[in-house]
Structure formats: C-alpha cells, structure tokens
Scaffold this active site. Structure first.
Site, PDB file in Angstrom:
ATOM      1  N   LEU A  89      54.204  41.205  55.997  1.00 54.65           N
ATOM      2  CA  LEU A  89      53.116  40.231  56.022  1.00 54.65           C
ATOM      3  C   LEU A  89      52.101  40.478  57.132  1.00 54.65           C
ATOM      4  O   LEU A  89      51.181  39.686  57.307  1.00 54.65           O
ATOM      5  CB  LEU A  89      53.690  38.811  56.133  1.00 54.65           C
ATOM      6  CG  LEU A  89      54.488  38.375  54.905  1.00 54.65           C
ATOM      7  CD1 LEU A  89      54.968  36.942  55.040  1.00 54.65           C
ATOM      8  CD2 LEU A  89      53.663  38.537  53.628  1.00 54.65           C
ATOM      9  N   ASN A 106      51.689  50.588  50.009  1.00 61.24           N
ATOM     10  CA  ASN A 106      52.102  49.183  49.924  1.00 61.24           C
ATOM     11  C   ASN A 106      52.243  48.797  48.455  1.00 61.24           C
ATOM     12  O   ASN A 106      51.542  49.330  47.597  1.00 61.24           O
ATOM     13  CB  ASN A 106      51.038  48.296  50.578  1.00 61.24           C
ATOM     14  CG  ASN A 106      51.376  46.819  50.490  1.00 61.24           C
ATOM     15  OD1 ASN A 106      52.459  46.395  50.889  1.00 61.24           O
ATOM     16  ND2 ASN A 106      50.461  46.028  49.942  1.00 61.24           N
ATOM     17  N   HIS A 108      51.766  45.618  45.893  1.00 60.76           N
ATOM     18  CA  HIS A 108      51.118  44.297  45.811  1.00 60.76           C
ATOM     19  C   HIS A 108      51.383  43.708  44.425  1.00 60.76           C
ATOM     20  O   HIS A 108      51.249  44.410  43.416  1.00 60.76           O
ATOM     21  CB  HIS A 108      49.612  44.440  46.047  1.00 60.76           C
ATOM     22  CG  HIS A 108      48.906  43.118  46.052  1.00 60.76           C
ATOM     23  ND1 HIS A 108      48.932  42.269  47.144  1.00 60.76           N
ATOM     24  CD2 HIS A 108      48.186  42.492  45.093  1.00 60.76           C
ATOM     25  CE1 HIS A 108      48.262  41.171  46.856  1.00 60.76           C
ATOM     26  NE2 HIS A 108      47.793  41.280  45.617  1.00 60.76           N
ATOM     27  N   SER A 140      50.487  46.706  41.789  1.00 57.87           N
ATOM     28  CA  SER A 140      49.683  47.840  42.272  1.00 57.87           C
ATOM     29  C   SER A 140      50.383  48.471  43.455  1.00 57.87           C
ATOM     30  O   SER A 140      50.899  47.769  44.324  1.00 57.87           O
ATOM     31  CB  SER A 140      48.295  47.370  42.740  1.00 57.87           C
ATOM     32  OG  SER A 140      47.639  46.632  41.731  1.00 57.87           O
ATOM     33  N   ASP A 149      45.206  44.965  51.464  1.00 57.91           N
ATOM     34  CA  ASP A 149      45.140  45.275  50.028  1.00 57.91           C
ATOM     35  C   ASP A 149      43.875  46.033  49.614  1.00 57.91           C
ATOM     36  O   ASP A 149      43.473  45.976  48.448  1.00 57.91           O
ATOM     37  CB  ASP A 149      45.247  43.975  49.185  1.00 57.91           C
ATOM     38  CG  ASP A 149      46.483  43.175  49.548  1.00 57.91           C
ATOM     39  OD1 ASP A 149      47.518  43.793  49.828  1.00 57.91           O
ATOM     40  OD2 ASP A 149      46.404  41.930  49.549  1.00 57.91           O
TER      41      ASP A 149
HETATM   42  C1  GRF Z   1      56.718  41.398  46.656  1.00 53.93           C
HETATM   43  O1  GRF Z   1      56.199  40.638  45.602  1.00 53.93           O
HETATM   44  C2  GRF Z   1      55.664  42.330  47.207  1.00 53.93           C
HETATM   45  O2  GRF Z   1      54.802  42.827  46.235  1.00 53.93           O
HETATM   46  C3  GRF Z   1      54.908  41.390  48.090  1.00 53.93           C
HETATM   47  O3  GRF Z   1      55.899  40.587  48.697  1.00 53.93           O
HETATM   48  C4  GRF Z   1      57.035  40.517  47.843  1.00 53.93           C
HETATM   49  C5  GRF Z   1      58.173  41.042  48.638  1.00 53.93           C
HETATM   50  O4  GRF Z   1      59.371  40.914  47.980  1.00 53.93           O
HETATM   51  N1  GRF Z   1      54.029  42.107  48.971  1.00 53.93           N
HETATM   52  P1  GRF Z   1      60.673  41.542  48.590  1.00 53.93           P
HETATM   53  O5  GRF Z   1      60.762  41.174  50.067  1.00 53.93           O
HETATM   54  O6  GRF Z   1      60.625  43.029  48.409  1.00 53.93           O
HETATM   55  O7  GRF Z   1      61.786  40.890  47.823  1.00 53.93           O
END
Ligand code: GRF
Length: 207
Positions: A89, A106, A108, A140, A149
C-alpha cells in the site's frame, strides 16, 4: 537456465504471495521466491513467509530511519532479479526504483488505466467499477513508477462483472484471476525477459 529470483513486497493478506509461492514449487518452475518484504509486522504475508521459511524482512518507518534504502539493500542482498509488489500500500522509494528500474512489477485489481491511482485500493477499486457501470473488470500487471498505478501495463486479463455483484463478490472473482495472471507473468519473464516489455498479452490458462 538459472531460476529467476523473485522478491515479493506486500502489506496485508498475501494471497498473491501464496499463489506465486505455490507456482514456484511446481516441477520445472523457472523461478523461486527469495525474499518477502512487508511494511506491516502483523501481515499475513510475513506470517506465511516465516511459516514456509522464505527469508522475510519487516521494513517500515518504525524499523528503519531510511526504509527505502533498507528495502533496496535487502533486495540486493538476496540478489532479487524481479520485484513483485502485491497488495503493497505504499510507494516504492526512489532508491529502490532506480536500483531495479523496469524489474519492479505490481498487480492491480482492475483494467488500468481505468480505476487506478491514489486511493484506489481494496474494495474502493471494485466499488468504482460498479459505480461506473462497467460490464468488464480485470487484472493488470504493470511496471512500478513514481506514481500509483501509472507504469506501463505489461499484462491484463478480463473478468466479467455480473448483475448483482457487490464490491466483495467482484473482488473475490478478480482476486482469483490475479492468482492465475501473476504467476503466469512471472513464468513468462523467467523464460524471456522480453516479457517485461509492454505488448498484448494472453494468459496461458483458460478462464
Ligand atoms: C490484490 O487485489 C492486489 O491486486 C491489490 O491488493 C490485493 C492484495 O491481495 N493491490 P493479497 O494481499 O495478495 O491477498
């Protein structure tokens, strides 16, 4: 062919880490997970790494005066060839970005460039898809740049939006697709670093 050494950076649950790790344990997998980094000492990602004996490090503003430098140093120390942020995050700092350049990707949970950018994470992404009336969402995989992003997209997969979907049901369907696409992309990069270039991308598995 030497295995691609992959580091995963995650803040919370770590289901994408688990999907990547499972894929890395399959016979003839061309990559392995060499490091997990998390800014959250309580994350499922760190717990999983410790349980499965993947080297793991907690890097945050609390643990390090310069978290960006600490992250860069950990990635270099573990000789990461590819860095995957999955549910991380925070922004990747400039030192880490310049050390790894296009080798940071990454995942998304939407079809970028739609529904990305600051504040677009978690259920907000899926709520925005529903609010926009989109019939299709997706996943993506893109290069990490200095903006959320905004890096070049290298792979996408579509996921249908169904009537009656809530942000939660859509998120679950998209997450399942992430668990297919991300290992697929990493496998392709391991076989051919040209896969890091932007181009139309068809996942290998049926969906
Ligand atoms: C996923 O949906 C990813 O695309 C987003 O955050 C979520 C993370 O899920 N950026 P996890 O921690 O891999 O379960």
């Amino acid at each position: 062919m030497p295995e691609l050494r992959v580091a995963v950076i995650a803040s919370h649950n770590g289901s994408n880490l688990r999907a990547l790790h499972r894929a890395s344990l399959l016979a003839d997998a061309p990559f392995r997970i060499v490091l997990v980094v998390s800014n959250n000492s309580d994350s499922g990602a760190l717990r999983y790494a410790r349980e499965t004996r993947i080297p793991a490090v907690h890097v945050s503003g609390r643990t390090h005066d310069d978290p960006d430098e600490a992250m860069r140093a950990a990635l270099v120390e573990h000789q990461a060839d590819l860095v995957v942020t999955a549910g991380y995050l925070k922004k990747i700092g400039p030192r880490t970005r310049s050390a790894f350049a296009t080798r940071i990707i990454n995942v998304h949970p939407a079809l970028l460039p739609r529904h990305g950018g600051p504040g677009m994470y978690g259920r907000r992404v899926h709520q925005a898809v529903l609010d926009a009336g989109d019939h299709v969402s997706g996943v993506s995989v893109h290069h990490v740049s200095g903006e959320y992003d905004a890096g070049e997209v290298i792979a996408r997969i579509e996921v249908p939006v169904r009537g009656g979907d809530t942000a939660e049901t859509l998120a679950a369907r998209v997450l399942e697709a992430e668990h297919t696409l991300l290992p697929d992309v990493v496998r392709r990069i391991a076989h051919d670093s040209n896969a890091l270039r932007s181009h139309p991308f068809e996942p290998t598995s049926d969906r």
